[in-house]
Design an enzyme around this catalytic site. Structure first.
Site, short mmCIF file in Angstrom:
data_model
loop_
_atom_site.label_atom_id
_atom_site.label_comp_id
_atom_site.label_asym_id
_atom_site.label_seq_id
_atom_site.Cartn_x
_atom_site.Cartn_y
_atom_site.Cartn_z
N ASP A 287 0.86 -1.18 0.00
CA ASP A 287 0.00 0.00 0.00
C ASP A 287 0.90 1.24 0.00
O ASP A 287 2.11 1.14 0.21
CB ASP A 287 -0.90 -0.04 1.25
CG ASP A 287 -1.79 1.18 1.39
OD1 ASP A 287 -2.26 1.70 0.35
OD2 ASP A 287 -2.01 1.61 2.53
N LEU A 288 0.30 2.40 -0.21
CA LEU A 288 1.07 3.65 -0.26
C LEU A 288 1.01 4.42 1.07
O LEU A 288 2.01 4.55 1.77
CB LEU A 288 0.56 4.52 -1.41
CG LEU A 288 1.34 5.79 -1.73
CD1 LEU A 288 2.74 5.45 -2.22
CD2 LEU A 288 0.61 6.61 -2.79
#
Length: 201
Positions: A6-7
């Protein structure tokens, strides 16, 4: 092996409190009021799927929060969410690729944010084999179809994939697809996971 990162709060620290702070400064609406009323809802999710424009999203959120903001003021606040990179995760991503693994980013994001962070943090694209963005895919985590799409396109089975995310709902969505997942609770989670893995070898 396919590693999916994920970011926000995994590779980049983000803080929506900063967004609300900017909007409060512009409008003089008390920050405490915004903190109580800001809840990601339907417009938020539609924006992340690319179903509505940045301008329509801004209008919807300003109406929900009773914020008299211009679009430019809204955008300035929206981009304030980004705090900074987690360089230790960037290093791990590079190391995984050097070992022959496939490393990708899968983020629920939106068009407006992608006018900012790729230029601000070029290290992310440099560390990933591919960056998958919800608004380009027309789907968002934790929907099963987004995980299935990434697996299909990347050519990996769920059994050969590991997913890192800071959102428990997204973790459950990935695990329902058979993907082993790690909930990122703070900056130590990912370095700690790989340190423990190395110790077991």
């Amino acid at each position: 092996m396919l590693y999916i990162f994920d970011l926000g709060n995994v590779i980049i620290d983000i803080d929506f409190g900063r967004v609300l702070g900017v909007w409060s400064d512009y409008t003089r609406v008390p920050l405490a009021n915004l903190q109580k009323s800001f809840v990601p809802g339907e417009a938020f999710e539609r924006h992340e799927r690319g179903e509505i424009s940045d301008e329509d999203f801004a209008a919807a959120l300003c109406q929900e929060l009773a914020l008299p903001l211009s679009y430019e003021q809204f955008a300035a606040g929206w981009q304030a969410v980004f705090v900074g990179l987690r360089p230790e995760v960037i290093e791990i991503m590079h190391n995984l690729r050097a070992q022959g693994n496939r490393v990708v980013v899968l983020s629920n994001t939106n068009r407006l944010h992608t006018t900012f962070w790729p230029d601000q943090y070029p290290e992310i694209y440099a560390a990933a084999d591919r960056v998958w963005l919800s608004q380009d895919m027309g789907m968002r985590k934790p929907e099963a179809r987004i995980f299935q799409k990434v697996l299909e396109e990347e050519g990996f089975s769920a059994a050969d994939t590991l997913f890192f995310d800071d959102n428990a709902e997204n973790i459950r969505g990935a695990e329902a697809c058979g993907i082993a997942s790690v909930l990122v609770v703070d900056k130590s989670t990912i370095p700690g996971y790989f340190a423990a893995s190395a110790a077991l070898r």
